[in-house]
Design an enzyme around this catalytic site. Structure first.
Site, short mmCIF file in Angstrom:
data_model
loop_
_atom_site.label_atom_id
_atom_site.label_comp_id
_atom_site.label_asym_id
_atom_site.label_seq_id
_atom_site.Cartn_x
_atom_site.Cartn_y
_atom_site.Cartn_z
N SER A 108 -5.70 38.95 36.12
CA SER A 108 -5.07 38.03 37.06
C SER A 108 -5.96 36.84 37.42
O SER A 108 -5.46 35.83 37.92
CB SER A 108 -4.69 38.77 38.35
OG SER A 108 -5.85 39.19 39.05
N LYS A 133 -9.24 37.47 44.34
CA LYS A 133 -8.38 36.28 44.19
C LYS A 133 -9.14 35.06 44.72
O LYS A 133 -10.23 35.16 45.27
CB LYS A 133 -7.07 36.44 44.97
CG LYS A 133 -6.25 37.67 44.62
CD LYS A 133 -5.64 37.61 43.24
CE LYS A 133 -4.84 38.87 42.95
NZ LYS A 133 -4.30 38.89 41.57
#
Length: 260
Positions: free
Chosen positions: A54, A118
């Site tokens: 991701s 993230k």
């Protein structure tokens, strides 16, 4: 020449309190030596690895990296001792808010246990929206520059011949980083406006079409600042996945890379 009668020479005996002091100093030094890995892990740097893509191309599957815990201070979820009496649950000891653009590790809000990594794109009060795959912050499109396409399995999928669009995104404060655009008109390429609540952050993965992040409100949503573990710092080991007939491949060029 004058002669000197030395007589019997007796060794000087140390007082009992000096011997006790030496023993205590040695014991403390031994405790610190044994406890130093734990202290480093709890207060300074904690190791993690990336099981998913991701955050490609910034962090690849098989990257092992340190997360620096002290830049943002410590919350009740990261403080290794009992939480001090009188401090509210949302407080941070020596706390600081992450900057927009920082890559951070955090506990998933719905269970306060699962760790995600993230990039922070929205701070408290920011309005975040995706339009046509372009990130918008407070109504303004974040500039991005088209780079050479990425080809191969380090892109989005398992196809060695896959060609994927790559961009350099530059935030309002000048921070820049690379992102991948695997699919045109992907599921999260067009969204509503997200207004970041006080005390929360909005997170995105750099692999925009293959990231479960704050755009998925029912799964992650806005991340409380107290859930932040620390800032991703440096890759200390990297191993590309192998297949049935081939072992994993060391990626020496990534070792020692600073995560930005």
């Amino acid at each position: 020449m004058t002669s000197v009668d030395a007589g019997e020479i007796r060794p000087k005996r140390e007082p009992w309190w000096a011997i006790l002091g030496i023993f205590i100093a040695g014991f403390v030094a031994l405790c610190l030596l044994l406890a130093s890995p734990m202290l480093i892990r709890n207060f300074l740097y904690q190791p993690f690895n990336a099981p998913s893509g991701s955050m490609k191309p910034t962090i690849l599957v098989g990257d092992y990296f340190f997360v620096s815990k002290y830049p943002y201070g410590y919350s009740r979820l990261t403080w290794p001792f009992p939480w001090p009496t009188g401090l509210p649950p949302s407080a941070r000891i020596w706390g600081a808010t992450p900057a927009r653009g920082d890559v951070v590790a955090f506990f998933l809000p719905k269970d306060n246990a699962t760790v995600y990594i993230k990039r922070v794109v929205g701070l408290p009060g920011d309005r975040i929206q995706m339009k046509g795959g372009v990130l918008h912050i407070n109504g303004a499109a974040v500039p991005r520059e088209r780079l050479e396409d990425v080809i191969g399995i380090e892109a989005c999928g398992d196809d060695e011949d896959e060609r994927v669009k790559r961009w350099r995104e530059t935030l309002p404060d000048g921070r820049s980083y690379e992102t991948l655009d695997c699919v045109d008109n992907g599921y999260f390429d067009n969204t509503n406006v997200y207004v970041v609540p006080p005390g929360h952050l909005f997170m995105l993965g750099d692999n925009r079409d293959n990231s479960n992040d704050s755009r998925a409100m029912s799964q992650i949503g806005y991340v409380p600042v107290e859930n932040v573990i620390g800032r991703a710092a440096m890759i200390f080991f990297s191993l590309a996945a192998g297949d049935e007939d081939q072992a994993g491949r060391l990626r020496p060029g990534r070792i020692g890379s600073v995560i930005r």
